[in-house]
Structure formats: C-alpha cells, structure tokens
Design an enzyme around this catalytic site. Structure first.
Site, PDB file in Angstrom:
ATOM      1  N   TYR A 143       0.719  -1.154   0.068  1.00 10.81           N
ATOM      2  CA  TYR A 143      -0.054  -0.041   0.121  1.00 10.81           C
ATOM      3  C   TYR A 143       0.929   1.411   0.042  1.00 10.81           C
ATOM      4  CZ  TYR A 143      -4.616  -1.798   0.500  1.00 10.81           C
ATOM      5  OH  TYR A 143      -5.943  -2.449   0.488  1.00 10.81           O
ATOM      6  N   LYS A 193       3.240 -15.511   1.312  1.00 11.00           N
ATOM      7  CA  LYS A 193       3.615 -16.283   0.175  1.00 11.00           C
ATOM      8  C   LYS A 193       4.726 -16.573  -0.012  1.00 11.00           C
ATOM      9  CE  LYS A 193       1.809 -17.880  -3.664  1.00 11.00           C
ATOM     10  NZ  LYS A 193       1.208 -18.821  -3.774  1.00 11.00           N
ATOM     11  N   ASP A 225      -2.832 -18.502  -0.436  1.00  9.53           N
ATOM     12  CA  ASP A 225      -4.027 -18.918  -1.200  1.00  9.53           C
ATOM     13  C   ASP A 225      -4.516 -20.329  -0.615  1.00  9.53           C
ATOM     14  OD1 ASP A 225      -1.626 -20.425  -1.385  1.00  9.53           O
ATOM     15  OD2 ASP A 225      -1.818 -20.800  -3.391  1.00  9.53           O
ATOM     16  N   ASP A 249      -6.124  -7.142   3.710  1.00 14.33           N
ATOM     17  CA  ASP A 249      -7.239  -6.502   3.305  1.00 14.33           C
ATOM     18  C   ASP A 249      -8.482  -7.566   2.581  1.00 14.33           C
ATOM     19  OD1 ASP A 249      -8.892  -4.166   2.141  1.00 14.33           O
ATOM     20  OD2 ASP A 249      -8.012  -4.713   0.198  1.00 14.33           O
ATOM     21  N   ASP A 253     -11.817  -9.387   4.147  1.00 16.26           N
ATOM     22  CA  ASP A 253     -13.217  -9.210   3.472  1.00 16.26           C
ATOM     23  C   ASP A 253     -13.844 -10.574   3.411  1.00 16.26           C
ATOM     24  OD1 ASP A 253     -13.127  -6.429   3.216  1.00 16.26           O
ATOM     25  OD2 ASP A 253     -13.930  -6.513   1.187  1.00 16.26           O
TER      26      ASP A 253
HETATM   27  C1  IPM Z   1     -10.378  -1.270   4.182  1.00 15.35           C
HETATM   28  C2  IPM Z   1     -10.636  -0.599   2.959  1.00 15.35           C
HETATM   29  C3  IPM Z   1      -9.387   0.277   2.385  1.00 15.35           C
HETATM   30  C4  IPM Z   1      -8.348  -0.416   2.370  1.00 15.35           C
HETATM   31  C5  IPM Z   1      -9.452   1.239   1.095  1.00 15.35           C
HETATM   32  C6  IPM Z   1     -10.901   2.041   1.293  1.00 15.35           C
HETATM   33  C7  IPM Z   1      -8.416   2.177   1.125  1.00 15.35           C
HETATM   34  O1  IPM Z   1     -10.756  -1.450   1.912  1.00 15.35           O
HETATM   35  O2  IPM Z   1     -10.335  -0.681   4.991  1.00 15.35           O
HETATM   36  O3  IPM Z   1     -10.327  -2.510   4.285  1.00 15.35           O
HETATM   37  O4  IPM Z   1      -8.025  -0.994   1.202  1.00 15.35           O
HETATM   38  O5  IPM Z   1      -7.464  -0.553   3.274  1.00 15.35           O
HETATM   39 MN    MN Z   2     -10.684  -3.573   2.388  1.00  9.80          MN
END
Ligand code: IPM
Ligand code: MN
Length: 366
Positions: A143, A193, A225, A249, A253
């Site tokens: 990032y 990885k 993976d 990240d 999710d």
């Molecule tokens: C998160 C979001 C952020 C990230 C974005 C909005 C910059 O997806 O907080 O997970 O990728 O860190």
């Molecule tokens: Mn995110």
C-alpha cells in the site's frame, strides 16, 4: 474524581453520521453505568471534508486526533467523489490518517452469532462457532512501498507498486498478534506467500523469531492462497490470523462475509500511542439518510475502544453481551432481517441494545 476520556469523532460520509450517533448513545449509557466521562469532539474526514475544505484529511482533524485518547470513525466515500484523482479521493484521507497515527495493527474480529447462522453464505454447521480475529499490518507493505506509479518504459505504459517489509515492521505487528492470541485461545496463524515472495520469506523468518517470546501460543504458517481456502472450509478452527497489508485486506473481507452481514463487523486500528475504531462496512450511500442502517458494527467498535484504549474490559464485555442479547430477542435491521424476526430501524435497534445494557448491568452485578 471520575476519569475523562477524550474521543475524536469523525462521522464522515453516507451512513457514517447515523451509525456513529447510535454508538455515542451507547457510550453515554456506559459512562453513566461505569462512572466515567467521555468528551466528544467532532472533526471532518472524507468526502464531506473535501467539500468543506478541499482536503479529505484537514490539518485540523489530524490535530484533533493527535490530542485525543481515541478516534471513532464512521465511514468515508461515495459516488459523488469517485471520479476525483487518486490523491484527492476520500479513501486517501483514511490511508493518511492510518499512517499519520502509525496505526500499524488493524484488528478485525469476525464472530458468527448463533442467532444469525441462517444469514451466513456458508452451511450453518461450517460457520457455527466461528470466532476469529484478523490482525492486518496497516501502514506498510504494498500500500505504501516505493517506487510506485504509472510510468513509461520502452514506449509502453507500465504500472508498479512495491511490497516491502523491514524486520521491525514485521516484529511489532507479530508481537501485537501474539499478545492478542495469548488473551484468546492461544493459536496464531501467520499468512504469507513465502514460497514465491522474498518479502514473505523474511516475514516468516521474523514471525518465527518473535514466536520464541511466546512459547505458550501455538503458531502455524499458511500460504495466502491456502488460507483463503481454509477460511471457508473450516473457519471455526482459526483463532488469530496475522498477515501483511494487502493479504489482510482481502482475507478480512472474505472472513467478514461469514457472519452474514458486513453490518456486524467492528474494527480497531492500533499503534503504540494512538488508536482508531471504525465499522468495517463502508458509507453505503444507497441507504444513507434513511435511518435504517445497522448500527451494530459501530457499537461493537466502541466496545473494542472500551477494551483496547480505556481498559474498561467489563464495559466492553457488557456492550457485546447486550448486542448478542438483542439479536437473541429477534430484533433485526433490514440487512440481517429474515422472516419471523422483528424488523427495526437504526434508532430502535440502538434503544433495544441500551435497554439490554442496563438490564444486564443490573443482573450481572459487576
Ligand atoms: C479497508 C478498505 C481500504 C483499504 C480502502 C478503502 C482504502 O478496503 O479498510 O479495508 O484497502 O485498506
Ligand atoms: Mn478492504
């Protein structure tokens, strides 16, 4: 004299203001019950900050955060600002505040409530009992790595980012993860990885070194993976997962969808000095202003604040119990509604949680 905790309140965009207001009501009740004082000061962030100041993270907001004991954030972003250049987008405000406060450990707990088992995309028997915590490195890795950008090479456009970790950056987030695991079920999974990436080979080496300080915590390593696969096959077997910025990240999710709604997921971003708490869900512009957003993710985020920033573990536990109790009573916002349950709006859900908080406080006699 009662203790005063200073909280910077950054409501942001979309449903941010609605869910933050709900969470502040819960905090007010905690203050009353536990005889502490919270002082709220508001600052601008995200799209609304762009509209009012031209900057998604105004200097004044940053100053407010640096002077506070904790930061509570709603959400940033919306279609209105989607077409701005990368460095002017609301999301950039988020990336900058993480870096400025050095919030290197992002804690994303994922807990499947029995009352919501039916909403999970996984089979109930697979999802049941899931209670894990992703610890994502948040201020380094791909990032932020340099060099980065879109540039020209041999007459072609090329794009690049750099995934870089130095040993101290790995060590500090690993230590946080081990500490957290120690207070939970004492199991840590490090995700990398290392079969392909040099940066991951170093990650694994350093995590193994830090592990020597925590002989009581069981450590395993998974390739990312494979981790993605195991997360949906056997989510309930994970306790704490530690990983780098981009893997975290993605995996958070993936893990986050297991309980059925993003509307349930809190998060904490912690450094050595500062901490920021925010729901994992975004600004949900499609339902903003209607008063129907699920406030639970933000309410559970303030529970994390009570625990990690203010050491009010009992209060934190009580807020979590009140949320669970309210779900057990059948109350649901639209995002988690199913037939046979009671549909409520943001305000009603918040009131029910506060009612339960008061009652549980009396019953449990702390
Ligand atoms: C998160 C979001 C952020 C990230 C974005 C909005 C910059 O997806 O907080 O997970 O990728 O860190
Ligand atoms: Mn995110």
């Amino acid at each position: 004299m009662e203790k005063v905790f200073k909280i910077a309140v950054l409501k942001g965009d979309g449903i941010g203001p609605e869910v933050v207001d709900a969470a502040l009501k819960v905090l007010d009740k905690v203050a009353e019950l536990f005889n502490v004082k919270f002082e709220y000061k508001e600052g601008l962030i995200g799209g609304i900050a762009i509209d009012e100041t031209g900057d998604p993270l105004p200097e004044e907001t940053l100053k407010l955060c640096l002077e506070s004991d904790a930061v509570l954030l709603g959400a940033v972003g919306g279609p209105k600002w989607d077409n701005l250049p990368q460095d002017k987008k609301p999301e950039r405000g988020l990336l900058r505040i993480r870096k400025a406060l050095n919030l290197y450990a992002n804690l994303r707990p994922v807990k499947v409530f029995d009352a919501l088992l039916g909403s999970s995309p996984l089979k109930p028997e697979v999802a049941k009992g899931t209670d894990l915590m992703v610890v994502r490195e948040l201020v380094s890795g791909i990032y932020y790595g340099e060099p980065r950008g879109i540039y020209e090479e041999d007459g072609k456009r090329c794009g690049r980012n750099t995934m870089k970790y130095c040993e101290d950056e790995i060590a500090r987030v690993a230590r946080k993860a081990f500490e957290i695991a120690r207070k939970r079920r004492k199991k840590l999974t490090s995700v990398d990885k290392a079969n392909v990436l040099d940066v991951s080979a170093l990650w694994r080496e350093v995590v193994n070194e830090i592990a020597k300080e925590y002989p009581d915590v069981e450590l395993e390593h998974l390739y990312v993976d494979n981790a993605a696969m195991q997360l949906v096959r056997r989510p309930s077997t994970f306790d704490v997962i530690v990983t780098g910025n981009i893997f975290g990240d993605i995996l958070s999710d993936e893990a986050g969808v297991i309980p059925g709604s993003l509307g349930m997921l809190p998060s904490a971003s912690i450094g050595d000095k500062y901490a920021l708490y925010e729901p994992v869900h975004g600004s949900a512009p499609d339902i903003a202003g209607q008063g129907i957003a699920n406030p639970i993710a933000t309410i559970l985020s303030v529970a994390m604040m009570l625990k990690y920033s203010f050491n009010l573990d009992k209060a934190a536990e009580l807020v979590e119990k009140a949320v669970e109790e309210t779900l057990n009573q059948g109350y649901r916002t639209a995002d988690i509604y199913s037939e046979g349950t009671i549909k409520v709006n943001t305000q009603e859900m918040t009131e029910k949680i506060i009612e339960n908080l008061e009652r549980l406080y009396r019953e449990l006699s702390f």
